[in-house]
Design an enzyme around this catalytic site. Structure first.
Site, PDB file in Angstrom:
ATOM      1  CG  ASP A 330      -0.150   0.175   2.536  1.00  0.00           C
ATOM      2  OD1 ASP A 330       1.102   0.160   2.514  1.00  0.00           O
ATOM      3  OD2 ASP A 330      -0.790   0.343   3.577  1.00  0.00           O
ATOM      4  CG  ASP A 332       1.683   3.124   4.666  1.00  0.00           C
ATOM      5  OD1 ASP A 332       0.543   2.730   4.926  1.00  0.00           O
ATOM      6  OD2 ASP A 332       2.635   2.354   4.402  1.00  0.00           O
ATOM      7  CG  ASP A 435      -3.668   3.064   5.264  1.00  0.00           C
ATOM      8  OD1 ASP A 435      -4.771   2.816   4.741  1.00  0.00           O
ATOM      9  OD2 ASP A 435      -3.130   2.327   6.102  1.00  0.00           O
TER      10      ASP A 435
END
Ligand code: UTP
Ligand code: MN
Length: 511
Positions: A330, A332, A435
């Site tokens: 992902d 961040d 995120d």
């Protein structure tokens, strides 16, 4: 007639003759000459002499060195020199590699063969075997170890991490942690474990890990790990836990219900949360690693929107990418503004704008639950969890790629039709997990430290703070329980300082 001063000829740079193998007479002896104090020109002269006599001479970077020869140095100085050169000989000093004085070399040259090593030839190895041991002492806390991305134990750590994962899949967190810690220690070693005795002085390597390491060192493979790799449950758990929003409990329940594939989930009309539906819809993309350039492109995209919503606010790429990883699961991102309080309301605006522009395939905002430092102190007193209270958005971005391959924004036209099952990219866009975390400026260094990871590094930072310093650390603050006060910090370095820890840069936090 006055003589003109003769201009001293410059020494050519030292390089050992290209093919010293041609006349090697003593294959079991590989010399390394230490230029420290000896000087480069004398080193070159001695090297040529030795090679003429049939000796093999190599640099400190060679793994084949057996005899390290120096002039006028103490054993400690030679060890230091080898360390600075990151020489692979370091680990074998005292067993396999001898540290010798030049007297051994000159006697050998006179004899025309390597003379037997006598105690008088040796630099004080015994005296500094202890010193060496001290230098090589590995801390049981990952935050006191430097762990680069690349290491020497890929096969071993991969096996131990499978065992850790399998234990996690069964809910055995203690066992999982033990395997994960053993792998983490191996990742930090600047030398290579070749035999089981090499583990002797290492912390965090339990009986089970040791057994597995021994099996791999001896047979090249661990039967236990291979069995897990092949097992249906492990494979199914891996498949299901990779779905965004699916944890071990859910995956385990599905497995117990007899579900095995993604198609099974649909066929059985398994109840899915909104998050899991999005996860399933974009499964293929989300299980494809995010590259560093994709992460940077997303960072820039968010930066542009943030700048429009709140000029002066900043966006920082954290997580594995900040540690130098070239791929991750992902992206961040930490959002903040140099004036505390200004960041309030920013996330809502940013998300709304990005959604309007068609960048978001899924998002879910969690509001800030941080109350006050006093409440926080209550809560974090004995906690070692990584949960924090920042305002945060779990999202799936739609990252479009132009024909030129330059990642950019996805237009409405290229957005997938959410009502139909999309499995994977059409080539024109890619779903990426992002995120977004918002932090007030005063908490930023703590958030940055907390979100940079790795998880092992973070866990041990908190454990170290608690047990060694009687302090509590989380992604918001550092609390000194003895002094009953919060310690402020303007940078990560200051946090390490408060904890009396040597600063470890992000690239060496890959524990
Ligand atoms: P990640 O899970 O994204 O790990 O969390 P990573 O190291 O970036 O790995 P990849 O490359 O994406 O797979 C990053 C850091 O953020 C912390 C974790 O402890 C980890 O160190 N984190 C994560 C939190 O503090 N809170 C969370 O809710 C999630
Ligand atoms: Mn990450």
């Amino acid at each position: 007639m006055a003589q003109l001063p003769v201009k001293k000829k410059r020494q050519p740079p030292v390089s050992l003759p290209a093919d010293p193998e041609c006349c090697v007479r003593f294959p079991g002896v590989v010399l390394c000459l230490v230029e420290k104090k000896m000087g480069l020109s004398r080193k070159a002269f001695l090297a040529t002499l030795a090679q003429r006599k049939g000796f093999c001479v190599e640099e400190a970077s060679s793994e084949r060195v057996t005899h390290v020869v120096s002039e006028g140095n103490s054993g400690g100085e030679v060890v230091e020199w080898l360390k600075r050169k990151s020489s692979p000989c370091m680990e074998a000093v005292g067993h396999g590699v001898a540290l010798l004085d030049l007297s051994w070399f000159t006697e050998s040259m006179s004899a025309g063969r390597p003379v037997e090593i006598e105690p008088r030839h040796r630099l004080q190895v015994a005296a500094h075997a202890k010193e060496l041991e001290g230098q090589c002492q590995v801390s049981a806390y990952a935050c006191q170890r430097r762990t680069p991305l690349e290491h020497n134990h890929q096969m071993l750590t991969e096996a131990l991490e499978i065992l850790a994962e399998e234990a996690h899949f069964w809910g055995s967190e203690g066992r999982s942690l033990a395997f994960s810690r053993a792998a983490s220690v191996l990742k930090s070693l600047p030398w290579t474990v070749r035999k089981i005795q090499d583990l002797k002085s290492l912390p965090c390597i339990g009986e089970h890990s040791r057994r597995v390491i021994q099996e791999i060192l001896e047979d090249g493979v661990s039967s236990e790990v291979e069995k897990i790799r092949q097992s249906e449950r492990y494979q199914t758990m891996k498949l299901f836990t990779k779905i965004f929003g699916v944890g071990v409990k859910t995956a385990s329940r599905w497995h117990q219900e007899g579900l095995r594939t993604l198609a099974d989930l649909q066929a059985h009309h398994t109840k899915l949360s909104k998050e899991q539906q999005a996860g399933l819809l974009h499964y293929e993309d989300l299980s494809t690693p995010v590259t560093f350039s994709e992460a940077e492109a997303i960072g820039q995209l968010v930066r542009d929107v943030v700048e429009q919503c709140l000029p002066g606010a900043s966006v920082t790429l954290t997580g594995g990418f900040r540690r130098g990883k070239q791929s991750g699961h992902d992206v961040d991102l930490l959002l903040t503004h140099p004036v505390d309080g200004q960041e309030i309301g920013l996330l809502g605006k940013v998300i709304a704008q990005m959604d309007r522009q068609g960048f978001l395939l899924y998002h879910s905002i969690h509001r800030n639950t941080f109350q006050s430092f006093e409440d926080e102190a209550q809560e974090i007193r004995d906690s070692t969890t990584s949960m924090d209270h920042f305002e945060r958005c779990f999202s799936i971005f739609c990252l479009g790629c132009f024909p030129g391959g330059i990642p950019g924004s996805a237009s409405e036209a290229r957005r997938p039709n959410n009502t139909e099952q999309v499995s994977g990219t059409t080539g024109s866009w890619k779903a990426v997990r992002v995120d977004l975390v918002v932090t007030p400026c005063s908490q930023f260094p703590f958030a940055l430290l907390g979100w940079t990871g790795s998880q092992n590094f973070e866990r041990d930072l908190r454990r170290f703070s608690k047990h060694e310093k009687k302090m509590t650390l989380n992604s918001h603050a550092l609390y000194d329980k003895g002094k009953r006060t919060f310690l402020t910090a303007a940078s990560e370095e200051e946090i390490f300082n408060h904890l009396d820890l040597e600063y470890i840069p992000p690239e060496e936090r890959n524990a």
